[in-house]
Design an enzyme around this catalytic site. Structure first.
Site, PDB file in Angstrom:
ATOM      1  N   ASP A 253      -7.643 -32.249  24.313  1.00 54.27           N
ATOM      2  CA  ASP A 253      -8.710 -31.335  24.718  1.00 54.27           C
ATOM      3  C   ASP A 253      -8.281 -30.463  25.893  1.00 54.27           C
ATOM      4  O   ASP A 253      -7.707 -30.954  26.877  1.00 54.27           O
ATOM      5  CB  ASP A 253      -9.938 -32.172  25.100  1.00 54.27           C
ATOM      6  CG  ASP A 253     -11.104 -31.331  25.560  1.00 54.27           C
ATOM      7  OD1 ASP A 253     -11.656 -30.599  24.725  1.00 54.27           O
ATOM      8  OD2 ASP A 253     -11.459 -31.407  26.757  1.00 54.27           O
ATOM      9  N   ALA A 254      -8.573 -29.172  25.814  1.00 51.76           N
ATOM     10  CA  ALA A 254      -8.467 -28.212  26.924  1.00 51.76           C
ATOM     11  C   ALA A 254      -7.233 -28.449  27.787  1.00 51.76           C
ATOM     12  O   ALA A 254      -7.324 -28.680  28.993  1.00 51.76           O
ATOM     13  CB  ALA A 254      -9.736 -28.265  27.772  1.00 51.76           C
ATOM     14  N   GLU A 288      -5.782 -27.959  22.274  1.00 54.75           N
ATOM     15  CA  GLU A 288      -6.742 -26.880  22.479  1.00 54.75           C
ATOM     16  C   GLU A 288      -6.312 -26.171  23.760  1.00 54.75           C
ATOM     17  O   GLU A 288      -6.245 -26.794  24.819  1.00 54.75           O
ATOM     18  CB  GLU A 288      -8.155 -27.427  22.633  1.00 54.75           C
ATOM     19  CG  GLU A 288      -9.183 -26.324  22.910  1.00 54.75           C
ATOM     20  CD  GLU A 288     -10.502 -26.857  23.437  1.00 54.75           C
ATOM     21  OE1 GLU A 288     -11.536 -26.204  23.187  1.00 54.75           O
ATOM     22  OE2 GLU A 288     -10.512 -27.909  24.108  1.00 54.75           O
ATOM     23  N   ASP A 307      -9.023 -20.924  17.850  1.00 54.75           N
ATOM     24  CA  ASP A 307     -10.373 -20.391  18.041  1.00 54.75           C
ATOM     25  C   ASP A 307     -10.444 -18.895  17.754  1.00 54.75           C
ATOM     26  O   ASP A 307     -11.527 -18.370  17.473  1.00 54.75           O
ATOM     27  CB  ASP A 307     -10.855 -20.660  19.471  1.00 54.75           C
ATOM     28  CG  ASP A 307     -11.284 -22.109  19.671  1.00 54.75           C
ATOM     29  OD1 ASP A 307     -11.484 -22.815  18.664  1.00 54.75           O
ATOM     30  OD2 ASP A 307     -11.404 -22.539  20.832  1.00 54.75           O
ATOM     31  N   HIS A 310     -11.914 -18.473  14.270  1.00 54.24           N
ATOM     32  CA  HIS A 310     -13.353 -18.727  14.245  1.00 54.24           C
ATOM     33  C   HIS A 310     -14.124 -17.612  14.935  1.00 54.24           C
ATOM     34  O   HIS A 310     -15.139 -17.126  14.413  1.00 54.24           O
ATOM     35  CB  HIS A 310     -13.689 -20.064  14.923  1.00 54.24           C
ATOM     36  CG  HIS A 310     -15.169 -20.228  15.121  1.00 54.24           C
ATOM     37  ND1 HIS A 310     -15.827 -19.711  16.228  1.00 54.24           N
ATOM     38  CD2 HIS A 310     -16.129 -20.787  14.346  1.00 54.24           C
ATOM     39  CE1 HIS A 310     -17.117 -19.952  16.113  1.00 54.24           C
ATOM     40  NE2 HIS A 310     -17.327 -20.609  14.986  1.00 54.24           N
ATOM     41  N   HIS A 385     -17.580 -28.745  16.421  1.00 54.43           N
ATOM     42  CA  HIS A 385     -18.675 -29.265  17.252  1.00 54.43           C
ATOM     43  C   HIS A 385     -19.030 -28.282  18.360  1.00 54.43           C
ATOM     44  O   HIS A 385     -20.195 -28.123  18.711  1.00 54.43           O
ATOM     45  CB  HIS A 385     -18.269 -30.616  17.849  1.00 54.43           C
ATOM     46  CG  HIS A 385     -17.226 -30.516  18.915  1.00 54.43           C
ATOM     47  ND1 HIS A 385     -15.869 -30.493  18.645  1.00 54.43           N
ATOM     48  CD2 HIS A 385     -17.329 -30.396  20.263  1.00 54.43           C
ATOM     49  CE1 HIS A 385     -15.201 -30.388  19.770  1.00 54.43           C
ATOM     50  NE2 HIS A 385     -16.046 -30.320  20.770  1.00 54.43           N
ATOM     51  N   ASP A 386     -18.009 -27.615  18.921  1.00 58.72           N
ATOM     52  CA  ASP A 386     -18.245 -26.682  20.030  1.00 58.72           C
ATOM     53  C   ASP A 386     -19.135 -25.522  19.611  1.00 58.72           C
ATOM     54  O   ASP A 386     -20.115 -25.194  20.278  1.00 58.72           O
ATOM     55  CB  ASP A 386     -16.917 -26.128  20.551  1.00 58.72           C
ATOM     56  CG  ASP A 386     -16.364 -26.950  21.698  1.00 58.72           C
ATOM     57  OD1 ASP A 386     -17.157 -27.564  22.431  1.00 58.72           O
ATOM     58  OD2 ASP A 386     -15.133 -26.975  21.858  1.00 58.72           O
ATOM     59  N   GLN A 387     -18.769 -24.859  18.515  1.00 60.51           N
ATOM     60  CA  GLN A 387     -19.458 -23.627  18.165  1.00 60.51           C
ATOM     61  C   GLN A 387     -20.881 -23.867  17.681  1.00 60.51           C
ATOM     62  O   GLN A 387     -21.734 -23.005  17.858  1.00 60.51           O
ATOM     63  CB  GLN A 387     -18.658 -22.834  17.130  1.00 60.51           C
ATOM     64  CG  GLN A 387     -17.532 -22.013  17.736  1.00 60.51           C
ATOM     65  CD  GLN A 387     -16.293 -22.822  18.031  1.00 60.51           C
ATOM     66  OE1 GLN A 387     -16.050 -23.832  17.401  1.00 60.51           O
ATOM     67  NE2 GLN A 387     -15.503 -22.369  18.988  1.00 60.51           N
TER      68      GLN A 387
END
Length: 577
Positions: A253-254, A288, A307, A310, A385-387
């Site tokens: 993550d990030a 990510e 991303d 998306h 899940h984020d969007q």
């Protein structure tokens, strides 16, 4: 004494090693199953002892008289601040060996354990795995399962990175989930958060403030990745997940918030270390990284969440331009064409700002050229899940654009050469929302989350007057996509998914295995595209309409067709030769 050892691990026979880094502590004792054991300190602040132990014993580190859980605990008696438990992963029976799968085989399915089933457990999720395998899913990606405070949450606020969250089940129940997936031919990836700890239940700052830095992340205090003991903590956590649970890799993550002052040397070395430790199967590492850089994918990482795909698609189909979508507002269909040809959109090039309102009318540069990377270096998704979760009402893309556009981009996702990822429910066209939810342990914490959530969403232009309470049990309960309210419609979608994954496995995966031999050749016609991707073993040809009919002759004997690209505003046809 080892300078790279945290936690409790079995050595041989009944001997175990317990270790902790607490450089400011004057005294550290191990209390194991009610018995105290002295620990010795080295010059670097590591405390260690070797004692007789077995699986399942409670223990704490008594640091200057205060009992603390093991920060690298593999299992807890209760919450994050309760005693830790010894775990001997060697006792688990894995049955048949697992050789893994290459990443080009992957059709990834992102899954939140707590809302995937009514029970919200590893055991219940394992019962659903044959259904996913029958749909052509070849890889499950678990949203974070590291233990956090409270009963429910997305998992990105974990405080015990190596311990499965007890609401989901025990370590052995997670191992059984992985075993079931692999027996069905599916890889299992874990979303692992190294860039921050959650705000509740973390004891580390009390006795090892040196672990943290003055740099802040969007989620709280930063971690000092320049320190070798800190690097060792996260490296050992990752190794333990791979070896104890036979995972096939991670989504990290990030990673842009993992700052070691050496151009992320820690992450590049981590990739080498993980593959040295696990040699019996491919280990896949996905990151990510909002910077859109390529250096990690050139140095040990396989892929990045793309991303760009998306975001450009979302703006093109919905017209929404708030928040991070604003970067794609000037020409979203042009951005789609760029992504089809080269993988990602932002590659460090000059790009116009909407209405010319950026510096000199252009956006600040972002990213680096990426077309030299394999197509599998891009994990594309139409929804994550984020969007869904980072909007007030948690709506999915299908709820914003309708059935025909959603089916068209679903087909495109699964038939493009990039690694496709579905979010749970997407395989059957679910319109169930996915909200943000959490379970802070105090009234003040809950109040802070509610206000912060409303403030964050309001700042990017959303109406938050009817935002669901992120701390309410009902908010998570509303996120369960199964069973579908309309079984016939869901089965129609599932048939589409099966058809697409079968085509992908039979014809597109062999192309990917043969290797790309150039960029995608893209012709744009307004809101429609014709794309040819060349490979050593052949060519993938796609005609895709995302709002305009596509001129030109239809493909003869296509491998897949949905609608008529020459006539319909939303349609797709694909031919693999």
């Amino acid at each position: 004494m080892s300078a790279a050892l945290w936690g409790a691990r079995p050595l041989e026979a009944d001997r175990w090693r317990f270790a902790l880094w607490a450089p400011s502590a004057r005294e550290v004792m191990l209390q194991l199953d009610g018995t105290d054991h002295a620990m010795t300190r080295d010059a670097g602040g590591h405390w260690q002892t070797d004692v007789t132990a077995r699986d399942g014993l409670p223990y704490v580190f008594r640091v200057d008289g205060e009992d603390r859980p093991d920060p690298l605990s593999r299992h807890q008696q209760g919450g994050p601040l309760s005693p830790s438990l010894t775990v001997d992963a060697r006792r688990f029976d894995w049955g048949a060996p697992w050789d893994g799968r290459p990443l080009h085989d992957a059709v990834i399915f992102e899954l939140h354990v707590g809302s995937f089933t009514t029970e919200g457990t590893f055991t219940a999720a394992a019962r659903r795995l044959p259904d996913l395998a029958a749909l052509g899913i070849t890889c499950v990606e678990l949203m974070p399962v590291s233990q956090f405070e409270g009963a429910r949450g997305w998992g990105y606020d974990g405080v015990l990175i190596a311990a499965p969250h007890p609401a989901y089940g025990t370590p052995d129940e997670l191992r059984a989930f992985v075993r079931q997936a692999q027996e069905l031919g599916m890889m299992v990836l874990l979303d692992l958060v190294m860039n921050h700890f959650g705000p509740f239940g973390n004891a580390l700052p009390a006795y090892a403030p040196e672990f943290f830095s003055d740099t802040h992340t969007p989620w709280g205090g930063g971690i000092d990745f320049a320190k070798l003991p800190v690097q060792a903590f996260f490296r050992e956590a990752a190794v333990s997940w791979l070896k104890d649970y036979r995972l096939d890799g991670f989504r990290l993550d990030a990673v842009h918030e993992i700052r070691d002052g050496q151009d992320q040397r820690f992450l590049r070395d981590l990739a080498v270390k993980l593959r040295e430790e696990v040699r019996d199967r491919p280990i896949h590492l996905i990151c990510e990284d909002e910077r859109n850089l390529t250096h990690l994918r050139e140095n040990g990482f396989d892929a990045e969440w793309n991303d760009d795909w998306h975001n450009a698609l979302h703006v093109a189909l919905t017209g929404e331009t708030q928040g991070y979508y604003d970067r794609f507002a000037a020409d979203p269909f042009g951005d789609i064409a760029h992504a089809l040809a080269r993988g990602q959109v932002d590659e460090g090039q000059s790009r116009p700002a909407r209405n010319g309102d950026g510096p000199d009318g252009y956006l600040p540069p972002r990213g680096a050229p990426a077309a030299h990377l394999p197509w599998t270096a891009f994990v594309n998704a139409n929804l994550t899940h984020d969007q869904a979760g980072n909007r007030p009402e948690g709506r999915r893309l299908i709820s914003l654009v309708g059935e025909d556009p959603a089916r068209t981009v679903h087909a495109a996702l699964l038939l493009m050469p990039f690694v496709p990822m579905l979010f749970m429910g997407e395989e059957e066209g679910s319109t169930t929302p996915f909200h943000f939810f959490c379970d802070p342990p105090t009234d003040d914490g809950r109040d802070a989350v509610r206000k912060g959530r409303a403030r964050e969403l309001s700042a990017i232009g959303y109406d938050t007057s009817n935002i669901p309470d992120p701390c309410a049990v009902a908010t998570m309960e509303a996120c369960r996509p199964y069973p579908a309210p309309d079984p016939a419609r869901a089965e129609d979608w599932r048939a589409l998914t099966r058809q697409l994954t079968q085509i992908r496995a039979a014809k597109i995966v062999p192309l990917l295995a043969s290797g790309k031999i150039g960029e995608g050749d893209v012709s744009r016609h307004g809101r429609a595209f014709e794309v040819r991707w060349p490979f050593n073993a052949g060519r993938l040809h796609m005609r895709l309409s995302l709002g305009d009919p596509l001129p030109g002759p239809a493909l003869e004997a296509p491998d897949f067709r949905l609608g008529q690209p020459g006539h319909d505003s939303f349609s797709i046809e694909v031919q693999i030769t």
